[in-house]
Scaffold this active site. Structure first.
Site, PDB file in Angstrom:
ATOM      1  N   THR A   7       0.864  -1.184   0.000  1.00 20.45           N
ATOM      2  CA  THR A   7       0.000   0.000   0.000  1.00 20.45           C
ATOM      3  C   THR A   7       0.895   1.225   0.000  1.00 20.45           C
ATOM      4  O   THR A   7       2.041   1.168   0.443  1.00 20.45           O
ATOM      5  CB  THR A   7      -0.915   0.033   1.245  1.00 20.45           C
ATOM      6  N   PRO A  10      -0.288   5.861   4.138  1.00 21.42           N
ATOM      7  CA  PRO A  10       0.301   5.885   5.481  1.00 21.42           C
ATOM      8  C   PRO A  10      -0.733   5.692   6.597  1.00 21.42           C
ATOM      9  O   PRO A  10      -0.389   5.225   7.685  1.00 21.42           O
ATOM     10  CB  PRO A  10       0.945   7.279   5.571  1.00 21.42           C
ATOM     11  N   LYS A  12      -3.264   3.563   6.568  1.00 24.29           N
ATOM     12  CA  LYS A  12      -3.420   2.113   6.739  1.00 24.29           C
ATOM     13  C   LYS A  12      -2.230   1.559   7.524  1.00 24.29           C
ATOM     14  O   LYS A  12      -2.381   0.719   8.404  1.00 24.29           O
ATOM     15  CB  LYS A  12      -3.500   1.412   5.374  1.00 24.29           C
ATOM     16  N   ASP A  68      -7.049  -4.143   0.712  1.00 24.17           N
ATOM     17  CA  ASP A  68      -7.981  -3.423  -0.149  1.00 24.17           C
ATOM     18  C   ASP A  68      -9.294  -3.312   0.604  1.00 24.17           C
ATOM     19  O   ASP A  68      -9.817  -4.309   1.106  1.00 24.17           O
ATOM     20  CB  ASP A  68      -8.173  -4.125  -1.499  1.00 24.17           C
ATOM     21  N   SER A  69      -9.798  -2.092   0.705  1.00 28.19           N
ATOM     22  CA  SER A  69     -10.962  -1.846   1.544  1.00 28.19           C
ATOM     23  C   SER A  69     -12.010  -1.061   0.782  1.00 28.19           C
ATOM     24  O   SER A  69     -11.703  -0.378  -0.196  1.00 28.19           O
ATOM     25  CB  SER A  69     -10.567  -1.041   2.782  1.00 28.19           C
ATOM     26  N   PHE A 148      -9.308   8.801   8.263  1.00 34.40           N
ATOM     27  CA  PHE A 148      -9.148   9.143   6.848  1.00 34.40           C
ATOM     28  C   PHE A 148     -10.356   8.620   6.077  1.00 34.40           C
ATOM     29  O   PHE A 148     -11.271   8.025   6.672  1.00 34.40           O
ATOM     30  CB  PHE A 148      -7.833   8.567   6.302  1.00 34.40           C
ATOM     31  N   TYR A 150     -13.642   7.719   4.558  1.00 31.19           N
ATOM     32  CA  TYR A 150     -15.038   7.977   4.924  1.00 31.19           C
ATOM     33  C   TYR A 150     -15.258   7.974   6.434  1.00 31.19           C
ATOM     34  O   TYR A 150     -16.401   7.982   6.889  1.00 31.19           O
ATOM     35  CB  TYR A 150     -15.935   6.907   4.279  1.00 31.19           C
ATOM     36  N   ASP A 151     -14.197   7.963   7.240  1.00 30.39           N
ATOM     37  CA  ASP A 151     -14.324   7.813   8.695  1.00 30.39           C
ATOM     38  C   ASP A 151     -15.272   8.828   9.330  1.00 30.39           C
ATOM     39  O   ASP A 151     -16.002   8.495  10.269  1.00 30.39           O
ATOM     40  CB  ASP A 151     -12.949   7.928   9.363  1.00 30.39           C
ATOM     41  N   ARG A 178     -10.339  -3.351   9.343  1.00 34.69           N
ATOM     42  CA  ARG A 178      -8.912  -3.613   9.059  1.00 34.69           C
ATOM     43  C   ARG A 178      -8.290  -4.474  10.149  1.00 34.69           C
ATOM     44  O   ARG A 178      -7.560  -5.423   9.874  1.00 34.69           O
ATOM     45  CB  ARG A 178      -8.187  -2.259   8.931  1.00 34.69           C
TER      46      ARG A 178
HETATM   47  P1  IMP Z   1      -8.228   1.371  -0.899  1.00 34.72           P
HETATM   48  O1  IMP Z   1      -8.338   0.137  -0.086  1.00 34.72           O
HETATM   49  O2  IMP Z   1      -6.927   2.070  -0.634  1.00 34.72           O
HETATM   50  O3  IMP Z   1      -8.507   1.155  -2.355  1.00 34.72           O
HETATM   51  O4  IMP Z   1      -9.312   2.379  -0.315  1.00 34.72           O
HETATM   52  C1  IMP Z   1     -10.602   2.521  -0.841  1.00 34.72           C
HETATM   53  C2  IMP Z   1     -11.266   3.770  -0.327  1.00 34.72           C
HETATM   54  O5  IMP Z   1     -11.848   3.494   0.932  1.00 34.72           O
HETATM   55  C3  IMP Z   1     -10.376   4.999  -0.151  1.00 34.72           C
HETATM   56  O6  IMP Z   1     -11.126   6.139  -0.505  1.00 34.72           O
HETATM   57  C4  IMP Z   1     -10.086   5.008   1.309  1.00 34.72           C
HETATM   58  O7  IMP Z   1      -9.861   6.318   1.779  1.00 34.72           O
HETATM   59  C5  IMP Z   1     -11.360   4.401   1.885  1.00 34.72           C
HETATM   60  N1  IMP Z   1     -11.045   3.656   3.087  1.00 34.72           N
HETATM   61  C6  IMP Z   1     -10.285   2.540   3.190  1.00 34.72           C
HETATM   62  N2  IMP Z   1     -10.191   2.154   4.477  1.00 34.72           N
HETATM   63  C7  IMP Z   1     -10.896   3.061   5.192  1.00 34.72           C
HETATM   64  C8  IMP Z   1     -11.120   3.211   6.581  1.00 34.72           C
HETATM   65  O8  IMP Z   1     -10.643   2.460   7.439  1.00 34.72           O
HETATM   66  N3  IMP Z   1     -11.890   4.245   6.931  1.00 34.72           N
HETATM   67  C9  IMP Z   1     -12.424   5.130   6.032  1.00 34.72           C
HETATM   68  N4  IMP Z   1     -12.229   5.053   4.737  1.00 34.72           N
HETATM   69  C10 IMP Z   1     -11.450   4.010   4.303  1.00 34.72           C
END
Ligand code: IMP
Length: 191
Positions: A7, A10, A12, A68-69, A148, A150-151, A178
């Site tokens: 990734t 930072p 994450k 990936d989230s 960060f 959508y928190d 996570r």
């Molecule tokens: P990716 O996993 O880096 O592709 O993230 C996908 C999207 O989801 C990005 O816009 C991230 O900012 C958001 N995102 C991922 N993890 C979180 C989290 O723990 N909280 C809030 N938003 C998240």
């Protein structure tokens, strides 16, 4: 133990470091000198997690862990999901993404949602994936300045009514998607 994560985010890394034993140090791929953008061309979290981990594993020849989230909103049929990073446009900007989500949810009373993380662990002999989910609801306006993505819009069901952006890293880790995926990976490593 030094772990390079597949990734460049930072935030994450900070959350993952908070769950791991203090004898482990975690860095982004960039900090480890990998300036290439990690490939993310799949249409599922699982495919993207695998792709990023495979890229880093091949690059280093060692072990790689990816994350990936995405945010899945029931009233939007699971969107933005795997497209969460660019929901507000190609800039991949957190504030634009939150604004786009608030617009899409304007007037909507059904506000249930969940964060999902898929982590992929790639080794020279194979790949395993781990999933973590946290259920919650979406606010109609942002609250909090931490975290960060959508928190600031997400209130986890297991919490006390605060958003993830109103929690410390340690509070978020107690219930986050996570840390749930990460703990599943650690359990597997131990056994
Ligand atoms: P990716 O996993 O880096 O592709 O993230 C996908 C999207 O989801 C990005 O816009 C991230 O900012 C958001 N995102 C991922 N993890 C979180 C989290 O723990 N909280 C809030 N938003 C998240």
């Amino acid at each position: 133990m030094k772990l390079v994560l597949a990734t460049q985010n930072p935030n994450k890394v900070k959350e993952i470091q908070a769950v791991l034993p203090s004898t482990w140090s975690v860095t982004t791929a960039l900090e480890a000198g990998i300036t290439e953008e990690l490939p993310e061309t799949g249409d599922t979290l699982d495919a993207n997690a695998r792709e990023k981990a495979a890229f880093l594993q091949e690059y280093t020849g060692g072990f790689a862990l990816s994350d990936d989230s995405g945010l899945e909103v029931d009233a939007l049929d699971g969107a933005p999901g795997v497209y969460s990073a660019r929901y507000g446009g190609p800039e991949k900007d957190d504030a634009l993404n939150r604004a786009a989500l608030l617009r899409a949810m304007d007037g909507q009373t059904q506000r249930s949602a969940r964060f999902r993380t898929v982590m992929a662990w790639a080794t020279p002999t194979g790949m395993t994936t781990y999933e973590g989910v946290v259920e919650g609801t979406l606010l109609t306006a942002e609250r909090g300045t931490g975290g960060f993505g959508y928190d600031a819009l997400f209130v986890p069901i297991d919490g006390d009514g605060r958003t993830f952006a109103e929690m410390s890293v340690d509070e978020k880790k107690a219930m986050s998607h996570r840390s749930r995926a990460l703990r599943a990976w650690m359990e597997d490593l131990r056994s």
